[in-house]
Every structure is written in C-alpha cells, then in structure tokens.
Design an enzyme around this catalytic site. Structure first.
Site, PDB file in Angstrom:
ATOM      1  N   ASP A 155       0.840  -1.191   0.000  1.00 18.24           N
ATOM      2  CA  ASP A 155       0.000   0.000   0.000  1.00 18.24           C
ATOM      3  C   ASP A 155       0.879   1.247   0.000  1.00 18.24           C
ATOM      4  OD1 ASP A 155       0.963   0.299   2.603  1.00 18.24           O
ATOM      5  OD2 ASP A 155      -0.905  -0.308   3.545  1.00 18.24           O
ATOM      6  N   ALA A 156       0.280   2.401   0.182  1.00 19.69           N
ATOM      7  CA  ALA A 156       1.018   3.668   0.143  1.00 19.69           C
ATOM      8  C   ALA A 156       2.064   3.759   1.250  1.00 19.69           C
ATOM      9  CB  ALA A 156       0.048   4.846   0.255  1.00 19.69           C
TER      10      ALA A 156
END
Length: 136
Positions: A16-17
C-alpha cells in the site's frame, strides 16, 4: 500431508502507500497456499467443479496481523487442517518472513473455515471421500 508451505515474494503491487503489504493481500496469499496444496494432492479447482460439481468457498475467517510484511520480503505461507467436518474444513494458516541465519518471523495467523458446496445450488454438500481420505 500434515502441512503445506508456499514460498511467496512480496512485489511492489502487493503493498500500500505505506510500503507494507495491503491487508487483503494476506488473504490472497493464504488462498494460494490452500489452492496449491489441493493441486499437489491431485485436485484442480476447475476439475472439481466440472467433474464432481463442487467448489470450496470461504465461510468465515479470523485473522491476526502481528507484524507487517514489506516489499521484496521472502514469505512462507503455511496451511494445515485443524478440523474436518462433514462439509467443511478449518485451516490454520500462518505467514512467516524469512530472516537471517535460517530464522523466521511470524507475521500473521488465521483460522479459515472453508465449506464444500454444490455448483448447482451453492448449498453445502459432503466432502467427497477421495478428498477427505487424502486430507486426513
């Protein structure tokens, strides 16, 4: 076969980010381990549907995320059967990260209930004897 272990490499697309494995991807890794285990026993999911008119579906799960996996980690996904019912299996699954000196670090644990259902009506049905015998 008491336990099956699938090695998995974490790719950028799995993260994810924040740079860690997105929570839903742990479930994908576990699904792959269960599927590959069936494959090593001689059962392909599509053939089970075509020839025996059954599929296995996840009916419930409990998961604990202990530590994050990160990009490029070498993981090991384990699957072992905890309980065999008439129409269901409960898998105990773990995800480990490979560490130095042949060590492994536990990242995730889960209990996954899988139910055998008929492809005709998606109602639970007895696990075929040929599959049950190989899993016991």
């Amino acid at each position: 076969m008491n336990e099956f272990i699938l090695p998995v490499r974490v790719y950028y697309e799995d993260t994810d980010a924040g740079g860690v494995v997105y929570h839903a991807n742990y479930l994908r890794f576990m699904e792959r381990a269960r599927t590959e285990w069936l494959r090593t026993l001689g059962f392909e999911q599509d053939k089970l549907a075509q020839e025996l008119s059954i599929v296995f579906v996840v009916a419930g799960l409990e998961i604990a995320y202990r530590k994050p996996a990160r990009f490029n980690d070498a993981l090991f996904i384990s699957a072992k059967i905890d309980t065999i019912g008439r129409a269901s299996l409960v898998f105990k699954q773990e995800i480990w990260r490979e560490g130095g000196n042949n060590s492994r670090e536990l990242l995730t644990t889960a209990s996954v209930k899988v139910v055998c259902v008929s492809t005709g009506n998606f109602r639970s049905t007895t696990i075929p004897t040929v599959i049950r015998e190989l899993l016991q």
